[in-house]
Design a protein around this motif. Structure first.
Motif, PDB file in Angstrom:
ATOM      1  N   ILE A  24      11.913   2.087  -0.258  1.00  0.00           N
ATOM      2  CA  ILE A  24      11.767   2.474   0.895  1.00  0.00           C
ATOM      3  C   ILE A  24      11.614   1.402   1.779  1.00  0.00           C
ATOM      4  CG2 ILE A  24      10.065   3.056   2.706  1.00  0.00           C
ATOM      5  CD1 ILE A  24       8.268   4.699   0.001  1.00  0.00           C
ATOM      6  N   ALA A  25      11.243   0.638   1.529  1.00  0.00           N
ATOM      7  CA  ALA A  25      11.883  -1.016   3.126  1.00  0.00           C
ATOM      8  C   ALA A  25      12.718  -1.069   3.062  1.00  0.00           C
ATOM      9  CB  ALA A  25      10.540  -1.886   1.719  1.00  0.00           C
ATOM     10  N   GLN A  71       6.971  -8.162  -7.251  1.00  0.00           N
ATOM     11  CA  GLN A  71       5.944  -8.205  -6.922  1.00  0.00           C
ATOM     12  C   GLN A  71       6.036  -7.033  -5.534  1.00  0.00           C
ATOM     13  OE1 GLN A  71       2.648  -7.192  -8.315  1.00  0.00           O
ATOM     14  NE2 GLN A  71       2.735  -8.454 -10.036  1.00  0.00           N
ATOM     15  N   SER A  72       5.662  -5.656  -6.054  1.00  0.00           N
ATOM     16  CA  SER A  72       6.179  -5.186  -4.526  1.00  0.00           C
ATOM     17  C   SER A  72       5.806  -5.671  -3.061  1.00  0.00           C
ATOM     18  CB  SER A  72       6.379  -3.345  -5.301  1.00  0.00           C
ATOM     19  OG  SER A  72       5.099  -3.017  -5.000  1.00  0.00           O
ATOM     20  N   LEU A  73       4.280  -5.384  -2.883  1.00  0.00           N
ATOM     21  CA  LEU A  73       4.045  -6.383  -1.944  1.00  0.00           C
ATOM     22  C   LEU A  73       4.681  -7.968  -1.196  1.00  0.00           C
ATOM     23  CD1 LEU A  73       2.584  -3.763  -2.195  1.00  0.00           C
ATOM     24  CD2 LEU A  73       0.983  -4.853  -0.966  1.00  0.00           C
ATOM     25  N   ALA A  74       4.494  -8.255  -2.178  1.00  0.00           N
ATOM     26  CA  ALA A  74       5.362  -9.860  -2.414  1.00  0.00           C
ATOM     27  C   ALA A  74       6.619  -9.434  -1.374  1.00  0.00           C
ATOM     28  CB  ALA A  74       5.078 -10.735  -3.006  1.00  0.00           C
ATOM     29  N   LEU A  79      10.448  -9.112   2.988  1.00  0.00           N
ATOM     30  CA  LEU A  79      12.059  -8.345   3.528  1.00  0.00           C
ATOM     31  C   LEU A  79      11.113  -7.945   4.816  1.00  0.00           C
ATOM     32  CD1 LEU A  79      12.335  -5.734   1.240  1.00  0.00           C
ATOM     33  CD2 LEU A  79      13.728  -7.143   1.779  1.00  0.00           C
ATOM     34  N   ASP A  80      10.471  -8.262   5.645  1.00  0.00           N
ATOM     35  CA  ASP A  80       9.733  -8.142   7.207  1.00  0.00           C
ATOM     36  C   ASP A  80      10.010  -9.339   7.867  1.00  0.00           C
ATOM     37  OD1 ASP A  80       8.263  -5.632   8.400  1.00  0.00           O
ATOM     38  OD2 ASP A  80       6.636  -6.812   8.257  1.00  0.00           O
ATOM     39  N   HIS A  81       9.346 -10.299   6.785  1.00  0.00           N
ATOM     40  CA  HIS A  81      10.103 -11.359   7.902  1.00  0.00           C
ATOM     41  C   HIS A  81      11.057 -12.351   7.894  1.00  0.00           C
ATOM     42  CE1 HIS A  81       5.678 -12.963   7.596  1.00  0.00           C
ATOM     43  NE2 HIS A  81       5.897 -12.976   6.641  1.00  0.00           N
ATOM     44  N   PRO A  87       9.759  -3.350  12.655  1.00  0.00           N
ATOM     45  CA  PRO A  87       8.079  -4.159  10.989  1.00  0.00           C
ATOM     46  C   PRO A  87       7.380  -3.283  11.215  1.00  0.00           C
ATOM     47  CG  PRO A  87       7.735  -3.703  14.378  1.00  0.00           C
ATOM     48  CD  PRO A  87       9.778  -3.386  13.858  1.00  0.00           C
ATOM     49  N   LEU A  88       7.116  -3.370   9.491  1.00  0.00           N
ATOM     50  CA  LEU A  88       5.869  -2.663   8.340  1.00  0.00           C
ATOM     51  C   LEU A  88       4.615  -3.190   9.258  1.00  0.00           C
ATOM     52  CD1 LEU A  88       8.307  -3.060   5.399  1.00  0.00           C
ATOM     53  CD2 LEU A  88       8.175  -1.661   7.761  1.00  0.00           C
ATOM     54  N   MET A  89       4.429  -3.805  10.152  1.00  0.00           N
ATOM     55  CA  MET A  89       2.556  -4.790  10.013  1.00  0.00           C
ATOM     56  C   MET A  89       2.608  -4.289  11.876  1.00  0.00           C
ATOM     57  SD  MET A  89       1.161  -5.089   7.079  1.00  0.00           S
ATOM     58  CE  MET A  89       0.236  -5.839   7.739  1.00  0.00           C
ATOM     59  N   PRO A  90       1.311  -3.869  12.594  1.00  0.00           N
ATOM     60  CA  PRO A  90       1.045  -3.663  13.446  1.00  0.00           C
ATOM     61  C   PRO A  90       1.370  -5.517  14.009  1.00  0.00           C
ATOM     62  CG  PRO A  90      -0.470  -3.447  12.061  1.00  0.00           C
ATOM     63  CD  PRO A  90       0.414  -3.303  11.415  1.00  0.00           C
TER      64      PRO A  90
END
Ligand SMILES: N[C@@H](CCC(=O)N[C@@H](CS)C(=O)NCC(=O)O)C(=O)O
Length: 217
Positions: A24-25, A71-74, A79-81, A87-90
């Motif tokens: 998804i990301a 580790q998926s979250l890592a 990727l978000d950086h 953006p995937l974070m507020p």
């Protein structure tokens, strides 16, 4: 022929919910990549060749920028950086903490209890019948989703937080896909099912669905 230089390689299994998050990301960030299936049913994740890539013997694993990301979250935070849009974070740290808490409630407190190797251990080494394994699965998912519904409801919009998808939705959609596979009732989770419906309507989420992967069978 190998992948062009610098094209990321996702080591993936179509039904893995942790790998589903990364798919998804990658789609949301429009990152062109190659997919290499790791068949968890055959135990390919435990092969020496794969453990060189990920000593944990788990998918997902992403080769990117000469890195071996696990580790998926890592992976998703990386990727978000690297690819800031969307953006995937507020923006605010307080809102980020809330979104991260929801994502971790799934990724740390629901998913690990129901991982393939945990269910296999219950059935194999501990000799539990399939009904007991299914009851274990449903118990931990229902308890975890009940808490997540309460966490999400006050600040949810079209998605778990506000009106754009975040890391929390990226974790939610694969978890609900799994819950449905195990026939966990979801009627008590209107906030979660609304966010899930809105997310799965988006192309980036839809293309990451297990049934849309070439190796699904
Ligand atoms: N916390 C890890 C979990 C990874 C994980 O558990 N992957 C599962 C598939 S969803 C796996 O590879 N399981 C193989 C096994 O249990 O043998 C992450 O988020 O990446």
């Amino acid at each position: 022929m190998g992948a062009p230089l610098n094209r990321p390689i996702l080591h993936d299994y179509f039904r893995s919910s942790a790998a589903y998050r990364v798919r998804i990301a990658l789609n949301l960030k429009r990152v062109d990549h190659e997919t290499r299936p790791v068949d968890l049913r055959d135990g390919a994740q435990r092969s020496d060749a794969f453990r060189v890539l990920n000593p944990q013997g788990l998918v997902p694993m992403l080769e990117l920028d000469g890195l071996r990301l696990t580790q998926s979250l890592a992976i998703i935070v990386y990727l978000d950086h690297k690819f800031p849009e969307p953006p995937l974070m507020p923006a605010s740290p307080a809102d980020q903490a809330h979104v991260r808490a929801m994502a971790l409630a799934i990724a740390c407190d629901i998913h690990p209890l129901n991982n393939l190797r945990v269910l296999k251990y219950l059935k194999g080494e501990l000799g539990q019948p399939q009904e007991a394994v299914d009851a274990w699965y449903r118990h931990w998912v229902s308890e975890g989703l009940t808490a997540l519904e309460a966490m999400a409801a006050p600040r949810a919009g079209r998605f778990l937080f506000g009106d754009t998808p975040t890391l929390a939705d990226i974790c939610l959609v694969p978890q609900l896909y799994n819950a449905r596979r195990f026939a966990v009732p979801l009627d008590a989770f209107p906030t979660l099912t609304r966010a899930d419906a809105n997310a799965t309507a988006l192309d980036a989420f839809a293309r990451a669905h297990p049934d849309r992967q070439e190796t699904s069978a």
